[in-house]
Design a protein around this motif. Sequence first.
Motif, PDB file in Angstrom:
ATOM      1  N   ARG A   1      -2.239   4.437   2.704  1.00  0.00           N
ATOM      2  CA  ARG A   1      -2.380   5.875   2.456  1.00  0.00           C
ATOM      3  C   ARG A   1      -3.380   6.503   3.426  1.00  0.00           C
TER       4      ARG A   1
ATOM      5  N   TYR B   1       2.010   8.168  -4.208  1.00  0.00           N
ATOM      6  CA  TYR B   1       1.098   7.048  -4.421  1.00  0.00           C
ATOM      7  C   TYR B   1       0.828   6.795  -5.902  1.00  0.00           C
ATOM      8  N   SER B   2       0.859   7.837  -6.711  1.00  0.00           N
ATOM      9  CA  SER B   2       0.708   7.655  -8.164  1.00  0.00           C
ATOM     10  C   SER B   2       1.888   6.867  -8.721  1.00  0.00           C
ATOM     11  N   ILE B   3       3.095   7.208  -8.251  1.00  0.00           N
ATOM     12  CA  ILE B   3       4.303   6.496  -8.686  1.00  0.00           C
ATOM     13  C   ILE B   3       4.246   5.030  -8.264  1.00  0.00           C
TER      14      ILE B   3
ATOM     15  N   TYR C   1      -3.841   1.602  -0.693  1.00  0.00           N
ATOM     16  CA  TYR C   1      -4.802   2.644  -0.358  1.00  0.00           C
ATOM     17  C   TYR C   1      -5.083   2.683   1.150  1.00  0.00           C
TER      18      TYR C   1
ATOM     19  N   LYS D   1       0.197  12.612  -2.982  1.00  0.00           N
ATOM     20  CA  LYS D   1      -0.466  12.185  -4.214  1.00  0.00           C
ATOM     21  C   LYS D   1       0.535  11.714  -5.266  1.00  0.00           C
ATOM     22  N   ILE D   2       1.655  12.436  -5.370  1.00  0.00           N
ATOM     23  CA  ILE D   2       2.691  12.054  -6.346  1.00  0.00           C
ATOM     24  C   ILE D   2       3.280  10.690  -5.993  1.00  0.00           C
TER      25      ILE D   2
ATOM     26  N   ASP E   1       1.608   3.209  -7.481  1.00  0.00           N
ATOM     27  CA  ASP E   1       0.552   2.518  -8.211  1.00  0.00           C
ATOM     28  C   ASP E   1       1.006   2.161  -9.627  1.00  0.00           C
ATOM     29  N   CYS E   2       1.701   3.088 -10.264  1.00  0.00           N
ATOM     30  CA  CYS E   2       2.227   2.861 -11.613  1.00  0.00           C
ATOM     31  C   CYS E   2       3.252   1.736 -11.617  1.00  0.00           C
TER      32      CYS E   2
ATOM     33  N   GLN F   1      -3.246  -3.096  -4.445  1.00  0.00           N
ATOM     34  CA  GLN F   1      -3.702  -1.709  -4.529  1.00  0.00           C
ATOM     35  C   GLN F   1      -4.555  -1.359  -3.314  1.00  0.00           C
TER      36      GLN F   1
END
Length: 344
Positions: A215, A185-187, A212, A182-183, A189-190, A208
């Motif tokens: 992922r 993919y958040s990075i 996904y 999760k960390i 995406d940001c 995106q």
Amino acid sequence: MNKKKIIWAILFVFIAAFSIWAVTAQSKNFSVTEFLSSIKSARLEWILMAVICMICYIMFEGLAVLCISKSFGFKRKLRNGFVYSAADIYFSAITPSATGGQPASAFFMIKDKIPPVYVTVILMVNLIMYNLALLSVGLFSLAAFPTIYMRFDFLARIFMVIGYVVLLGLSFMFFMLLKKEKILYSIMDCLMRVMCKLHLMHNLEKRQQKLYKTRDDFKLCIQMIEGKGGMLISAFLCNLLQRVFLITITLCCYFALHGVSLKGVEIWITQCFASVGSNSVPIPGSMGVADFLMLNGFGKIMGNEMATNLELLSRSLSFYTCVVLSGVTILIGYILRRYRRCYK
């Protein structure tokens, strides 16, 4: 074959020609006549050993794929694995960042009735093991023979540092995907959002969606390989042997050109470093960079003329001949599949 692949196939020929010209131009004493003379006087038994190593290089990637496939209940023959590997090698060589290799392998695997969802997982696991195997060989070379690394010129060492960073980065991403998905993919995406705002990237939504999908594919991969530690070890060892055989082609070529046996280890380790450094650029087959690193490293061990001859002979077998053999293999594989389908 779509237009992009045709363009890259044509570009492959031009880059290959330019690489060979650049290699020969670096040696003031290089002569085509003398090079051909050195090939004629080469020790045939070592040339044959180099050819065997080249075939083993293709075969062991296929064995890794077959090993992973078998763990999911899809047992295929060795010839099938050889075609999967040949497809990967051929299309990786003619597409930037080796992007065409896995889709080509997937094509033949699906034709052999392996469901697409399993094909995705099999190729993903094999890619992870491939990178870990190359990183392992590279780290061993650096830890055991740092003096050989320091022999390279500054620019060559920069390429190798970039190669190590790429491999370590990929390994870190695999670890994060396993432990901190999760960390990560958040990075990512940001970062994509920031790059789009800076106009360094376009089509944010499309990218995106691709992120996904990756992922979701990796989540599925983790679920499916759970409890298959033996398979992962076998796949890693097959990829490690694949890498070892590829590097050993250069050593066989060195002995074929009447090289001194005492320098065999230096030649092998030098080729290891060149292999790591060749990952620093997204050029098909790392043409140009791989040639530069090999010449730079071999030139510190022997005269420039022999270094040039060794580089040309080694690359002729380990890359150009290997690509041609792989191309012939997938052509035969494709024709045979069409023939069987027509007569069923």
